[in-house]
Design an enzyme around this catalytic site. Sequence first.
Site, PDB file in Angstrom:
ATOM      1  CE  LYS A  41       3.889  13.766  -8.711  1.00  0.00           C
ATOM      2  NZ  LYS A  41       5.013  12.850  -8.720  1.00  0.00           N
ATOM      3  N   GLY A  42      -1.439  11.921  -4.587  1.00  0.00           N
ATOM      4  CA  GLY A  42      -2.123  10.860  -4.084  1.00  0.00           C
ATOM      5  C   GLY A  42      -3.695  10.875  -4.102  1.00  0.00           C
ATOM      6  CD  GLU A  97      -3.665  14.493   1.247  1.00  0.00           C
ATOM      7  OE1 GLU A  97      -3.907  14.234  -0.046  1.00  0.00           O
ATOM      8  OE2 GLU A  97      -2.597  14.653   1.671  1.00  0.00           O
ATOM      9  CG  ASP A  98      -3.392  10.527  -0.263  1.00  0.00           C
ATOM     10  OD1 ASP A  98      -3.350  11.352   0.398  1.00  0.00           O
ATOM     11  OD2 ASP A  98      -2.411   9.996  -0.816  1.00  0.00           O
ATOM     12  CG  ASP A 101      -0.003   8.944   8.811  1.00  0.00           C
ATOM     13  OD1 ASP A 101      -0.417   7.902   9.477  1.00  0.00           O
ATOM     14  OD2 ASP A 101       1.410   8.830   8.611  1.00  0.00           O
ATOM     15  CE  LYS A 129      -1.826   5.539   7.586  1.00  0.00           C
ATOM     16  NZ  LYS A 129      -0.413   4.787   7.418  1.00  0.00           N
ATOM     17  CG  PHE A 150       2.781   2.398   4.141  1.00  0.00           C
ATOM     18  CD1 PHE A 150       3.184   3.684   4.431  1.00  0.00           C
ATOM     19  CD2 PHE A 150       3.216   2.086   2.712  1.00  0.00           C
ATOM     20  CE1 PHE A 150       3.387   4.641   3.483  1.00  0.00           C
ATOM     21  CE2 PHE A 150       3.385   2.920   1.701  1.00  0.00           C
ATOM     22  CZ  PHE A 150       3.575   4.397   2.146  1.00  0.00           C
ATOM     23  CB  VAL A 151      -3.057   1.315   2.839  1.00  0.00           C
ATOM     24  CG1 VAL A 151      -3.400   0.505   3.903  1.00  0.00           C
ATOM     25  CG2 VAL A 151      -3.261   3.008   3.198  1.00  0.00           C
ATOM     26  CG  ASP A 157       3.419   7.298  -3.144  1.00  0.00           C
ATOM     27  OD1 ASP A 157       2.894   7.830  -2.485  1.00  0.00           O
ATOM     28  OD2 ASP A 157       4.506   7.224  -3.342  1.00  0.00           O
ATOM     29  NE  ARG A 163       1.746   8.524  -6.893  1.00  0.00           N
ATOM     30  CZ  ARG A 163       1.845   9.405  -5.762  1.00  0.00           C
ATOM     31  NH1 ARG A 163       0.918   9.247  -4.934  1.00  0.00           N
ATOM     32  NH2 ARG A 163       2.790   9.654  -5.407  1.00  0.00           N
TER      33      ARG A 163
HETATM   34  P1  IMP Z   1       0.270  13.403   7.462  1.00  0.00           P
HETATM   35  O1  IMP Z   1       0.567  14.656   7.043  1.00  0.00           O
HETATM   36  O2  IMP Z   1       0.904  12.520   8.375  1.00  0.00           O
HETATM   37  O3  IMP Z   1      -1.338  13.306   7.695  1.00  0.00           O
HETATM   38  O4  IMP Z   1       0.334  12.656   6.051  1.00  0.00           O
HETATM   39  C1  IMP Z   1      -0.348  12.596   4.935  1.00  0.00           C
HETATM   40  C2  IMP Z   1       0.425  12.176   3.774  1.00  0.00           C
HETATM   41  O5  IMP Z   1       1.229  11.029   3.909  1.00  0.00           O
HETATM   42  C3  IMP Z   1      -0.647  11.848   2.700  1.00  0.00           C
HETATM   43  O6  IMP Z   1      -0.947  12.396   1.763  1.00  0.00           O
HETATM   44  C4  IMP Z   1       0.353  10.392   2.004  1.00  0.00           C
HETATM   45  O7  IMP Z   1       0.729  10.816   0.961  1.00  0.00           O
HETATM   46  C5  IMP Z   1       1.178   9.879   3.034  1.00  0.00           C
HETATM   47  N1  IMP Z   1       0.652   8.772   3.742  1.00  0.00           N
HETATM   48  C6  IMP Z   1       0.360   8.379   4.952  1.00  0.00           C
HETATM   49  N2  IMP Z   1       0.305   7.383   5.284  1.00  0.00           N
HETATM   50  C7  IMP Z   1       0.355   6.631   4.180  1.00  0.00           C
HETATM   51  C8  IMP Z   1       0.249   5.156   3.500  1.00  0.00           C
HETATM   52  O8  IMP Z   1      -0.311   4.350   4.392  1.00  0.00           O
HETATM   53  N3  IMP Z   1       0.356   4.925   2.330  1.00  0.00           N
HETATM   54  C9  IMP Z   1       0.840   5.903   1.447  1.00  0.00           C
HETATM   55  N4  IMP Z   1       0.910   7.178   1.705  1.00  0.00           N
HETATM   56  C10 IMP Z   1       0.592   7.692   2.942  1.00  0.00           C
HETATM   57 MG    MG Z   2       0.091  12.619  -0.210  1.00  0.00          MG
END
Ligand code: IMP
Ligand code: MG
Length: 173
Positions: A41-42, A97-98, A101, A129, A150-151, A157, A163
Site C-alpha cells: 500500500k505504501g 514503490e515507496d 531498502d 536507502k 526508519f521513516v 507506515d 501513511r
Molecule cells: P526491501 O524489500 O527491503 O527493499 O523493502 C521494501 C519495503 O520495506 C518497502 O516497500 C516498505 O514497505 C518497507 N520499508 C523499508 N524501509 C522502510 C521505512 O523506513 N519505513 C517504512 N517502511 C519501510
Molecule cells: Mg511497502
Amino acid sequence: MRLQLRVLIDAEEIAHRVQELGQQISADHQGQKLVVIGILKGAVVFLSDLIRHITVPLEVDFMAISSYGAATQTSGVVQLLKDLDRPIEGEHVLIVEDIIDSGLTLSYLYQLLKSRNPASLRTAVLLDKPERRQTEFTPDYVGFTIPDMFVIGYGLDYNHRHRELPYVGVLES
Ligand code: IMP
Ligand code: MG
C-alpha cells in the site's frame, strides 16, 4: 519507550521533487503509452502525485506482496497477494514503490514482470536507502537518497499507521 517524530523531508520538497520525476519520466517515454504499477500500500500516495506530473498517456494497475518480516529479508522470499488485472506483454511499464531498502522486494517484482515480456520496464522509488542493500538493484528514478533510518508518512507506515502524513518523518527514541 516514547517515540518522537521529526520531519525529514517536508511536503514542499516532496512536491517539487515529484514534479521533477514526472517530467523526467515523461521525457523518457515520449511517444509511448505507459502502464504505471503501484505496489500496495505504501506507494499509493507517491503514485497519486506522480501520475499527475506525467504527460504521456497511461494506465494504472496495482500489485500487492507480503514480506514475512525478518525471515523474508534474509531469504528473499516474497509472496504475491494481488497480481495485475491485465497482461503487460509489449507494454512500457513503470513500477512505482515507496522505498527501496534491502532491494529484495523490487528485484523480485522486476524479475517477475520482466518474465512477462514488457516492451520496457523501469522502476521509480520515492526513497532510497542504499546502505541497506542486500541485492544489487538500482532504481531508474529516485526521489531522495536517505541514510539508514526508519521513516514514515507520505504513504509509508509504522505498524500500519502514519501513511496519511503529508511529509516524510523519522521516528526517534
Ligand atoms: P526491501 O524489500 O527491503 O527493499 O523493502 C521494501 C519495503 O520495506 C518497502 O516497500 C516498505 O514497505 C518497507 N520499508 C523499508 N524501509 C522502510 C521505512 O523506513 N519505513 C517504512 N517502511 C519501510
Ligand atoms: Mg511497502
